[in-house]
Design a protein around this motif. Sequence first.
Motif, short mmCIF file in Angstrom:
data_model
loop_
_atom_site.label_atom_id
_atom_site.label_comp_id
_atom_site.label_asym_id
_atom_site.label_seq_id
_atom_site.Cartn_x
_atom_site.Cartn_y
_atom_site.Cartn_z
N TYR A 62 40.87 58.84 35.78
CA TYR A 62 39.54 58.26 35.94
C TYR A 62 39.46 56.94 35.18
O TYR A 62 39.87 56.88 34.01
N PRO A 63 38.95 55.88 35.79
CA PRO A 63 38.73 54.63 35.04
C PRO A 63 37.67 54.82 33.96
O PRO A 63 36.69 55.54 34.16
N ARG A 64 37.88 54.16 32.83
CA ARG A 64 36.89 54.24 31.76
C ARG A 64 35.70 53.32 32.02
O ARG A 64 34.59 53.58 31.56
N ARG A 65 35.94 52.24 32.75
CA ARG A 65 34.87 51.29 33.05
C ARG A 65 34.98 50.86 34.50
O ARG A 65 36.07 50.79 35.06
N ARG A 66 33.81 50.55 35.08
CA ARG A 66 33.76 50.05 36.46
C ARG A 66 32.90 48.79 36.47
O ARG A 66 31.91 48.67 35.74
N ALA A 67 33.27 47.85 37.33
CA ALA A 67 32.54 46.58 37.39
C ALA A 67 31.09 46.78 37.78
O ALA A 67 30.20 46.10 37.27
N ARG A 68 30.82 47.74 38.66
CA ARG A 68 29.46 47.94 39.15
C ARG A 68 28.53 48.49 38.07
O ARG A 68 27.33 48.52 38.26
N GLU A 69 29.07 48.93 36.95
CA GLU A 69 28.26 49.48 35.87
C GLU A 69 27.92 48.44 34.81
O GLU A 69 27.30 48.77 33.80
N HIS A 70 28.33 47.19 35.02
CA HIS A 70 28.12 46.14 34.02
C HIS A 70 27.50 44.92 34.68
O HIS A 70 27.68 44.67 35.88
N ALA A 71 26.78 44.16 33.87
CA ALA A 71 26.15 42.94 34.38
C ALA A 71 27.12 41.78 34.42
O ALA A 71 26.93 40.84 35.21
N ASN A 72 28.16 41.82 33.59
CA ASN A 72 29.14 40.73 33.54
C ASN A 72 30.54 41.31 33.42
O ASN A 72 30.73 42.40 32.87
N VAL A 73 31.49 40.58 33.94
CA VAL A 73 32.90 40.90 33.75
C VAL A 73 33.60 39.63 33.27
O VAL A 73 33.07 38.52 33.42
N VAL A 74 34.76 39.80 32.69
CA VAL A 74 35.56 38.66 32.22
C VAL A 74 36.76 38.50 33.15
O VAL A 74 37.52 39.45 33.37
N VAL A 75 36.89 37.31 33.72
CA VAL A 75 37.99 37.02 34.64
C VAL A 75 39.04 36.20 33.89
O VAL A 75 38.73 35.17 33.29
N LEU A 76 40.27 36.69 33.92
CA LEU A 76 41.38 35.97 33.30
C LEU A 76 41.93 34.99 34.32
O LEU A 76 42.90 35.26 35.03
N GLY A 77 41.29 33.85 34.43
CA GLY A 77 41.65 32.85 35.42
C GLY A 77 43.00 32.24 35.17
O GLY A 77 43.36 31.94 34.03
N THR A 78 43.72 32.04 36.23
CA THR A 78 45.06 31.41 36.14
C THR A 78 45.08 30.04 36.77
O THR A 78 46.13 29.41 36.83
N GLY A 79 43.94 29.56 37.26
CA GLY A 79 43.89 28.24 37.89
C GLY A 79 43.83 27.13 36.86
O GLY A 79 43.81 27.35 35.64
#
Length: 296
Positions: A274-291
């Motif tokens: 089971y995942p400990r966290r889901r994106a839909r349960e949070h207002a913000n996520v952190v994206v590790l951008g590679t661009g």
Amino acid sequence: MSNYGTFRKYPKTLPIAVGFTILISCFPATWLGWTSDVADLVRVPVTPFSHVGMIIKNWVRPSIEPFDLHTDEQERNDLAVAERDHYRQLYHGQMLRSTELADQLRILQSLPETALRNPQPPLVVSVDLTGMKPSDSSGFVELKLSRESLGRILEGDIAIVGRDIVGRIARVGMTRMELLPPTNKESGYIRAAIVPSHPLQDARPPLLAEILLTPTGEGTFTSEVPANKGILKGDLVILDDPAWPQLGIGLGLGVVASIEQLDEAPLRQSIMVYPRRRAREHANVVVLGTGSEATP
């Protein structure tokens, strides 16, 4: 010619006048009260123009006169209440903004060290609640695309919350991004590893097993492990897939929630993750951008 002739006749007049002016300027201020009268005389020629300017200013932006105010007490009270509510709204708006910035700071402070080693700094991206299906726990999640994210976030980049992976960027549009949760069937098989949840307090090996996760599409993973590995409920499942960005290696995918013995294979066990966290349960996520840097 008369002035020129005067200076020729009295060549020392100008230096004397300058010296006299400098000398007077050195006197105490209390001795120079008469200079205000001289200034008033000099200001007389420009006074009409100053009055004209004041008239134009009052016509363009008239000042509030006492007779312009409401004479009725109830109207004055209503005006005061309206102004109070307006400034209260401004205060609450700034308070919400400061709270949002504080939340983003806490999110960045909770990132793992590997995320901070990225040549490009991580980006805090807002989750668009309107872009989710409540009944589909593994469905796509829409993220808002801000101006500073342009060119910085590419397809395949990892989104995390804390030390847990919540998805990969599947599409970057003009105003929105689509995030694919790892439990979605479209994610395919994911290579991972199982480690103890408390390695310093556990006598088991630091690496318990290397597994191949299968997304169920219902918010979980399944996999099979050797029965002799001593895997327990609560053990961590971390990413170990070379097909994913290197920045995500070692980040969490979930925890072992259940273990069942396989009847057809007595030496193997089936586990549910089971995942400990889901994106839909949070207002913000952190994206590790590679661009690269944001495009202008």
